[in-house]
Design a protein around this motif. Structure first.
Motif, PDB file in Angstrom:
ATOM      1  N   THR A 147      78.546  14.331  38.821  1.00  0.00           N
ATOM      2  CA  THR A 147      77.752  15.489  39.233  1.00  0.00           C
ATOM      3  C   THR A 147      76.702  15.123  40.280  1.00  0.00           C
ATOM      4  O   THR A 147      76.269  13.974  40.383  1.00  0.00           O
ATOM      5  CB  THR A 147      77.036  16.127  38.032  1.00  0.00           C
ATOM      6  OG1 THR A 147      76.049  15.218  37.536  1.00  0.00           O
ATOM      7  CG2 THR A 147      78.020  16.473  36.919  1.00  0.00           C
ATOM      8  N   ASP A 148      76.296  16.151  41.020  1.00  0.00           N
ATOM      9  CA  ASP A 148      75.204  15.967  41.976  1.00  0.00           C
ATOM     10  C   ASP A 148      73.919  15.576  41.263  1.00  0.00           C
ATOM     11  O   ASP A 148      73.115  14.793  41.781  1.00  0.00           O
ATOM     12  CB  ASP A 148      74.999  17.248  42.791  1.00  0.00           C
ATOM     13  CG  ASP A 148      74.639  18.447  41.918  1.00  0.00           C
ATOM     14  OD1 ASP A 148      75.120  18.536  40.776  1.00  0.00           O
ATOM     15  OD2 ASP A 148      73.874  19.310  42.378  1.00  0.00           O
ATOM     16  N   VAL A 149      73.726  16.108  40.062  1.00  0.00           N
ATOM     17  CA  VAL A 149      72.520  15.795  39.285  1.00  0.00           C
ATOM     18  C   VAL A 149      72.460  14.296  38.980  1.00  0.00           C
ATOM     19  O   VAL A 149      71.395  13.672  39.051  1.00  0.00           O
ATOM     20  CB  VAL A 149      72.499  16.621  37.977  1.00  0.00           C
ATOM     21  CG1 VAL A 149      71.334  16.202  37.091  1.00  0.00           C
ATOM     22  CG2 VAL A 149      72.410  18.108  38.295  1.00  0.00           C
ATOM     23  N   CYS A 150      73.609  13.719  38.647  1.00  0.00           N
ATOM     24  CA  CYS A 150      73.675  12.282  38.361  1.00  0.00           C
ATOM     25  C   CYS A 150      73.292  11.468  39.589  1.00  0.00           C
ATOM     26  O   CYS A 150      72.491  10.522  39.501  1.00  0.00           O
ATOM     27  CB  CYS A 150      75.087  11.929  37.898  1.00  0.00           C
ATOM     28  SG  CYS A 150      75.372  10.162  37.628  1.00  0.00           S
ATOM     29  N   LEU A 151      73.823  11.831  40.752  1.00  0.00           N
ATOM     30  CA  LEU A 151      73.524  11.093  41.974  1.00  0.00           C
ATOM     31  C   LEU A 151      72.051  11.245  42.366  1.00  0.00           C
ATOM     32  O   LEU A 151      71.400  10.282  42.781  1.00  0.00           O
ATOM     33  CB  LEU A 151      74.432  11.569  43.105  1.00  0.00           C
ATOM     34  CG  LEU A 151      75.926  11.312  42.899  1.00  0.00           C
ATOM     35  CD1 LEU A 151      76.736  11.929  44.028  1.00  0.00           C
ATOM     36  CD2 LEU A 151      76.219   9.822  42.779  1.00  0.00           C
ATOM     37  N   LYS A 152      71.511  12.451  42.213  1.00  0.00           N
ATOM     38  CA  LYS A 152      70.103  12.666  42.540  1.00  0.00           C
ATOM     39  C   LYS A 152      69.195  11.867  41.612  1.00  0.00           C
ATOM     40  O   LYS A 152      68.130  11.392  42.022  1.00  0.00           O
ATOM     41  CB  LYS A 152      69.767  14.152  42.474  1.00  0.00           C
ATOM     42  CG  LYS A 152      70.369  14.973  43.598  1.00  0.00           C
ATOM     43  CD  LYS A 152      70.078  16.456  43.404  1.00  0.00           C
ATOM     44  CE  LYS A 152      70.699  17.306  44.508  1.00  0.00           C
ATOM     45  NZ  LYS A 152      70.465  18.755  44.290  1.00  0.00           N
TER      46      LYS A 152
END
Length: 294
Positions: free
Chosen positions: A43-48
């Motif tokens: 997820t984008d949340v993980c990368l952020k």
């Protein structure tokens, strides 16, 4: 620091070996998978989160690089810092009545917190600091090929209580399970808007810090569950203008992934060398500059 004034897109590749890059808590923490294609997802949340963690390590207590969304952060207390810093009184769930004071509160948050400048934030809690849309958007990362999560049984050696120790005498030990991806190469894409950068104050220096984070963040995020994760490629496209000089999808499609020469057609990938990431530099149109950052 000059505010970012050019539209930018980027392609980002990273891989995982014998680890779980982003477990799904609703699925027993199994690696996330698109059920239709069996391709892995991060997820984008993980990368952020990893970007935030790197910035916190790299900048420490440097002014302007606090992290707003962090573990155990109480957002009302984070927001209250703006009112205290500006000498203003807050009303429950309301912005200051004066427009200039309301704007000042939001600007204070943008100047203080890197992740608000980068990703934006909804700060309309009991201590209201407004909301702002950030210039950086990152897609879910998707694996190049389908993945097959592998369940691995583990044995618990230590126990918590005497009673538990008596139950686990001999070979009678508590068993557990963890899920890993033997190998997968993931691709994510990102977009930076200078119009939203102007609203948050996201600068060219902030952009360089973002590139540093994407290149180095996995080296500071090691854990037994994540195995070996490595940043592999980062290619950015910078337009000469704020509106842009070419459609984003045409630029992103210049970067492609396929099997490496000599790899057997049905052989599963197990290293980065099993892939060929190609970039058609000749296809970059006028008005766009490509930069191979990794």
């Amino acid at each position: 620091m000059s505010v970012l004034s050019n539209r930018i897109e980027f392609v980002y590749y990273f891989d995982v070996a014998n680890g779980n890059p982003n477990g799904d808590p609703d699925m027993g923490n199994m690696p996330r998978v698109d059920p239709a294609t069996q391709k892995g997802l991060v997820t984008d949340v993980c990368l952020k989160r990893k970007i935030r963690n790197f910035v916190a390590l790299a900048k420490g207590d440097a002014a302007g690089y606090d992290i707003y969304v962090r573990e155990r952060a109480i957002l009302n207390e984070q927001n209250r810092r703006a009112y205290d810093g500006l000498g203003l009184a807050s009303e429950p769930r309301k912005l200051p009545k004066k427009g200039e004071d309301a704007k000042a509160v939001t600007e204070w948050m943008c100047k203080t917190f890197f992740d608000i400048r980068a990703f934006g934030a909804v700060m309309t809690t009991d201590v209201n600091c407004g909301q702002v849309r950030g210039p950086i958007q990152i897609t879910f990362a998707q694996s190049v090929d389908a993945i097959q999560p592998l369940p691995v049984s583990i044995t618990r050696m230590a126990v918590t209580t005497v009673a538990e120790a008596e139950k686990q005498s001999g070979d009678n030990r508590t068993m557990g399970e963890k899920h890993i991806v033997p190998y997968a190469l993931y691709r994510a894409e990102g977009f930076l808007s200078p119009h939203f950068a102007n609203a948050t104050g996201f600068s060219e220096d902030d952009l360089q810090l973002l590139w540093q984070a994407l290149i180095n963040m996995f080296d500071h995020d090691r854990s037994a569950s994540r195995g070996r994760m490595t940043a592999r490629r980062l290619i950015a496209f910078r337009h000469d203008s704020a509106l842009g000089n070419a459609p984003a999808h045409k630029l992103l499609e210049l970067v492609k992934t396929g099997p490496a020469a000599g790899r057997a057609p049905d052989a599963p990938a197990r290293t980065f060398e099993d892939y060929a990431v190609t970039f058609d530099e000749a296809g970059v149109p006028a008005g766009v500059t490509a930069e191979i950052l990794l």
